[in-house]
Design a protein around this motif. Structure first.
Motif, mmCIF file in Angstrom:
data_model
loop_
_atom_site.group_PDB
_atom_site.id
_atom_site.type_symbol
_atom_site.label_atom_id
_atom_site.label_comp_id
_atom_site.label_asym_id
_atom_site.label_seq_id
_atom_site.Cartn_x
_atom_site.Cartn_y
_atom_site.Cartn_z
ATOM 1 N N LYS A 219 31.605 32.750 32.968
ATOM 2 C CA LYS A 219 32.665 32.046 33.564
ATOM 3 C C LYS A 219 33.742 32.534 33.076
ATOM 4 O O LYS A 219 34.707 32.506 33.763
ATOM 5 C CB LYS A 219 32.600 30.472 33.009
ATOM 6 N N SER A 220 34.028 33.073 31.842
ATOM 7 C CA SER A 220 35.215 33.304 31.390
ATOM 8 C C SER A 220 35.528 35.160 31.416
ATOM 9 O O SER A 220 36.737 35.465 31.157
ATOM 10 C CB SER A 220 35.333 33.103 29.844
ATOM 11 N N GLY A 221 34.443 35.617 31.692
ATOM 12 C CA GLY A 221 34.365 37.074 31.683
ATOM 13 C C GLY A 221 34.400 37.684 30.316
ATOM 14 O O GLY A 221 35.145 38.769 30.119
ATOM 15 N N LEU A 222 33.806 37.002 29.347
ATOM 16 C CA LEU A 222 33.651 37.557 28.110
ATOM 17 C C LEU A 222 32.429 38.670 28.070
ATOM 18 O O LEU A 222 31.276 37.873 28.271
ATOM 19 C CB LEU A 222 33.138 36.539 26.851
ATOM 20 N N LEU A 223 32.610 39.959 27.900
ATOM 21 C CA LEU A 223 31.404 40.852 28.036
ATOM 22 C C LEU A 223 30.991 41.002 29.423
ATOM 23 O O LEU A 223 30.948 42.194 29.935
ATOM 24 C CB LEU A 223 30.478 40.656 26.951
ATOM 25 N N LEU A 224 30.577 39.867 29.994
ATOM 26 C CA LEU A 224 29.863 39.857 31.297
ATOM 27 C C LEU A 224 30.943 39.732 32.474
ATOM 28 O O LEU A 224 31.186 38.966 33.029
ATOM 29 C CB LEU A 224 29.003 38.657 31.562
ATOM 30 N N TYR A 225 31.722 40.579 32.458
ATOM 31 C CA TYR A 225 33.282 40.610 33.367
ATOM 32 C C TYR A 225 32.960 41.470 34.496
ATOM 33 O O TYR A 225 34.041 41.669 35.257
ATOM 34 C CB TYR A 225 34.340 41.169 32.600
ATOM 35 N N PHE A 226 31.894 42.182 34.910
ATOM 36 C CA PHE A 226 31.814 43.182 35.898
ATOM 37 C C PHE A 226 32.287 42.597 37.113
ATOM 38 O O PHE A 226 32.527 43.276 38.031
ATOM 39 C CB PHE A 226 30.256 43.522 36.040
ATOM 40 N N TRP A 227 32.013 41.333 37.629
ATOM 41 C CA TRP A 227 32.593 40.852 38.721
ATOM 42 C C TRP A 227 33.860 40.221 38.815
ATOM 43 O O TRP A 227 34.574 40.282 39.955
ATOM 44 C CB TRP A 227 31.790 39.133 38.913
ATOM 45 N N LEU A 228 34.700 40.425 37.789
ATOM 46 C CA LEU A 228 36.074 39.896 37.562
ATOM 47 C C LEU A 228 37.265 40.642 38.396
ATOM 48 O O LEU A 228 37.777 40.282 39.288
ATOM 49 C CB LEU A 228 36.240 39.510 36.287
ATOM 50 N N PRO A 229 37.311 41.910 37.985
ATOM 51 C CA PRO A 229 38.208 42.784 38.586
ATOM 52 C C PRO A 229 38.298 42.771 40.200
ATOM 53 O O PRO A 229 39.646 42.684 40.696
ATOM 54 C CB PRO A 229 38.130 44.201 38.017
ATOM 55 N N GLY A 230 37.252 43.049 40.754
ATOM 56 C CA GLY A 230 37.285 43.090 42.171
ATOM 57 C C GLY A 230 37.446 41.589 42.661
ATOM 58 O O GLY A 230 37.967 41.371 43.887
ATOM 59 N N SER A 231 36.727 40.553 42.261
ATOM 60 C CA SER A 231 37.051 39.234 42.919
ATOM 61 C C SER A 231 38.439 38.946 42.632
ATOM 62 O O SER A 231 39.319 38.155 43.535
ATOM 63 C CB SER A 231 36.058 38.355 41.841
ATOM 64 N N TYR A 232 38.986 39.226 41.690
ATOM 65 C CA TYR A 232 40.475 38.798 41.423
ATOM 66 C C TYR A 232 41.440 39.693 42.293
ATOM 67 O O TYR A 232 42.739 39.196 42.090
ATOM 68 C CB TYR A 232 40.681 38.620 39.927
ATOM 69 N N SER A 233 41.217 40.863 42.588
ATOM 70 C CA SER A 233 42.023 41.516 43.331
ATOM 71 C C SER A 233 41.852 41.564 44.798
ATOM 72 O O SER A 233 42.764 42.189 45.584
ATOM 73 C CB SER A 233 41.734 43.063 42.918
ATOM 74 N N ALA A 234 40.834 40.614 45.437
ATOM 75 C CA ALA A 234 40.590 40.521 46.936
ATOM 76 C C ALA A 234 41.505 39.549 47.447
ATOM 77 O O ALA A 234 41.998 39.648 48.706
ATOM 78 C CB ALA A 234 39.139 40.252 47.033
ATOM 79 N N PRO A 235 41.804 38.147 46.805
ATOM 80 C CA PRO A 235 42.316 37.378 47.818
ATOM 81 C C PRO A 235 43.997 37.281 47.798
ATOM 82 O O PRO A 235 44.366 38.462 47.303
ATOM 83 C CB PRO A 235 42.059 35.940 46.899
ATOM 84 N N PRO A 236 44.436 36.475 48.685
ATOM 85 C CA PRO A 236 45.954 36.577 48.518
ATOM 86 C C PRO A 236 46.630 36.505 47.354
ATOM 87 O O PRO A 236 46.063 35.805 46.292
ATOM 88 C CB PRO A 236 46.233 35.498 49.564
ATOM 89 N N THR A 237 47.902 36.847 47.033
ATOM 90 C CA THR A 237 48.583 37.081 45.799
ATOM 91 C C THR A 237 48.342 35.916 45.198
ATOM 92 O O THR A 237 48.169 35.631 44.151
ATOM 93 C CB THR A 237 50.047 37.333 46.132
ATOM 94 N N VAL A 238 48.831 34.612 45.877
ATOM 95 C CA VAL A 238 49.214 33.289 45.141
ATOM 96 C C VAL A 238 47.597 32.901 44.493
ATOM 97 O O VAL A 238 47.604 32.191 43.642
ATOM 98 C CB VAL A 238 49.746 32.451 45.926
ATOM 99 N N VAL A 239 46.671 33.088 45.333
ATOM 100 C CA VAL A 239 45.052 32.626 44.956
ATOM 101 C C VAL A 239 44.659 33.748 43.815
ATOM 102 O O VAL A 239 44.252 33.032 42.696
ATOM 103 C CB VAL A 239 44.236 32.712 46.150
ATOM 104 N N ALA A 240 44.853 34.787 43.675
ATOM 105 C CA ALA A 240 44.801 35.799 42.746
ATOM 106 C C ALA A 240 45.509 35.353 41.286
ATOM 107 O O ALA A 240 44.978 35.443 40.335
ATOM 108 C CB ALA A 240 45.049 37.236 43.239
ATOM 109 N N ALA A 241 46.823 34.878 41.587
ATOM 110 C CA ALA A 241 47.568 34.347 40.428
ATOM 111 C C ALA A 241 46.836 33.259 40.019
ATOM 112 O O ALA A 241 46.801 33.055 38.783
ATOM 113 C CB ALA A 241 48.929 34.301 40.753
ATOM 114 N N LEU A 242 46.694 32.256 40.739
ATOM 115 C CA LEU A 242 45.792 30.957 40.437
ATOM 116 C C LEU A 242 44.749 30.990 39.611
ATOM 117 O O LEU A 242 44.178 30.644 38.569
ATOM 118 C CB LEU A 242 45.537 30.156 41.523
#
Length: 494
Positions: A219-242
């Motif tokens: 859930k937090s991206g501790l060690l198992l963060y492989f999903w995070l960079p792509g998921s957080y860079s895809a949505p609109p800016t304000v959603v990514a910031a949220l």
């Protein structure tokens, strides 16, 4: 009965339901959103000050006393995060008014933001593990909608990965809850703490604690963060910031709560694992932050580094280190929102996400450039900005505990953060401008004002750390002394 405790969850929930019916009326949705945020901030400040005067507050739903009924429990730690969540969301909504576009606003953007906040605040306030799971799911279901809002191909590709990972981690969460209930017969956090202290944290309970560690790490991206960079860079800016500001922080909160209140008896296993995972996360995040030329990926990997750094405090588990983690957690929620907004605004102004295709932006947009400079210094922990005090306390706690390897990795990661953001600053803001007068895209005041507000907040949090100190000290003291929390929850007279 402290009925006010339910308000930080109920106000956003009712607002979200109301906004569903106001879908065609965008201006009305905006006004209601800001009024709701202001009301939730007022309630959160009131509760935070009540805790300082009356101690930990508890609300028993339906009059069922713990451990039998549903309880909300508010201590300084949870309320600091609730207040920061609402403040950050309010400022992000102001940015959304100018940037998200009418098409998104008419597709239930505002309702799902408020459902997300209801889930986040509920996670911070709930007093039992099953309702923590329920609030997680409310938050995640809202995030599934927000990540796909707009329906671009990259969003749909990344959302499949994001949803799959979170469904898997939710299944593990349920398995952990089932085994824990089968072993000790309760899910109330305070009662769990008492039961586990009575029977001892044997091998079975330690294995169950590791299941929870895996869940919250996903859930937090501790060690198992492989999903995070792509998921957080895809949505609109304000959603990514949220997402960058709030979502990983709920997993971090859950880890702090569970491993200081419930599973704190075998630190040689659990806390050592957290320390190793935090170290690897900081190393991996640092490599990712300097490996990419895509500004969105660099910013996303900076989220990963921060997760590792915050959890150094939990791994060390001294009161000073926990204080540092809480300071840094609040700082990171504010500064990551600002970083994502600046990155998204740069892409909006230039039409590209690659740093080698940007240059001289500070000539056209000087305020944006200096806001990025402040953000960079704050993330690197330069005084008197908000990142400094957290890093000092985490470092002091690590020295006290003799965790010198973890300390070295934590502060090396700060250098990588500085280097990764300095690359963006030198490449994108200095040099000859690539934007001529004809191509100059005006920077809307509605986009600039929220970034200025975040900039003011990060300076105020650093300069005014003394004002926050009593709340943070109380939060760390409660986390390090489970008996305070247990007495407040299980004492039927409270």
């Amino acid at each position: 009965m402290n009925n006010i405790l339910v308000m930080p969850m109920i106000i956003p929930l009712l607002t979200g339901i109301l906004l569903v019916f106001l879908r065609p009326y965008v201006l009305v949705q905006r006004v209601f959103s800001l009024v709701s945020i202001a009301a939730t901030v007022a309630v959160s400040v009131t509760i935070l000050n009540l805790i300082q005067s009356d101690g930990i507050l508890r609300l028993d739903f339906g009059g069922w006393l713990p451990p039998y009924g549903i309880s909300f429990v508010a201590d300084s730690f949870s309320m600091l995060l609730v207040l920061t969540t609402v403040l950050v969301t309010g400022i992000l909504l102001i940015y959304a008014f100018s940037s998200i576009g009418r098409a998104h606003e008419n597709m239930f953007f505002y309702p799902f933001v408020f459902f997300l906040i209801a889930g986040v605040n509920g996670s911070f306030l709930t007093g039992d593990l099953f309702n923590l799971f329920v609030c997680f799911e409310v938050m995640l279901l809202s995030s599934y909608v927000l990540i796909t809002l707009g329906g671009r191909k990259v969003q749909l590709v990344e959302s499949i990965k994001y949803i799959a990972i979170n469904v898997l981690s939710s299944w593990f969460f349920l398995v952990g809850i089932a085994y824990l209930y089968g072993t000790v017969g309760t899910l109330n956090m305070a009662h769990l703490s008492v039961r586990i202290a009575e029977v001892g944290q044997g091998p079975l309970l330690t294995v169950i604690s590791i299941i929870f560690l895996i869940v919250f790490s996903l859930k937090s991206g501790l060690l198992l963060y492989f999903w995070l960079p792509g998921s957080y860079s895809a949505p609109p800016t304000v959603v990514a910031a949220l997402f960058g500001a709030l979502l990983t922080k709920v997993g971090i909160y859950a880890m702090f709560r569970v491993f200081t209140l419930i599973f704190y008896h075998e630190p040689a296993v659990t806390h050592l694992m957290i320390g190793v995972m935090a170290a690897i996360t900081m190393i991996g995040g640092s490599i990712g932050a300097i490996a990419y030329n895509d500004i969105r990926k660099i910013v996303s990997y900076n989220v990963v580094i921060a997760v590792g750094f915050i959890l150094v405090g939990l791994a060390v588990s001294t009161e000073v280190a926990i204080q540092g983690s809480i300071y840094y957690l609040i700082h990171d929620m504010i500064i990551k929102a600002l970083l994502f907004l600046i990155a998204g605004t740069m892409i909006y102004l230039t039409g590209t996400a690659r740093i080698q295709n940007m240059s001289g932006l500070i000539r056209n947009y000087p305020l944006l450039g200096w806001l990025f400079f402040i953000t960079m210094l704050s993330l690197a922990g330069i005084p008197p900005l908000s990142g400094f005090i957290g890093k000092v306390y985490v470092g002091q706690g690590a020295i006290e505990a003799g965790a010198f390897v973890l300390l070295a990795i934590a502060f090396l990661s700060s250098i990588f953060v500085l280097y990764s953001l300095l690359r963006i600053f030198l490449n994108c803001f200095w040099g000859e401008t690539i934007i001529n007068e004809d191509d100059d895209v005006p920077l809307k005041k509605g986009m600039l004002i929220p970034m200025v507000l975040f900039g003011i907040l990060t300076i105020a949090l650093g300069v005014g750390a003394e004002g926050l100190a009593p709340y943070v000290t109380d939060a760390a003291h409660t986390l390090m002394n489970p008996k305070i929390y247990i007495d407040a929850v299980l004492n039927s007279d409270s």
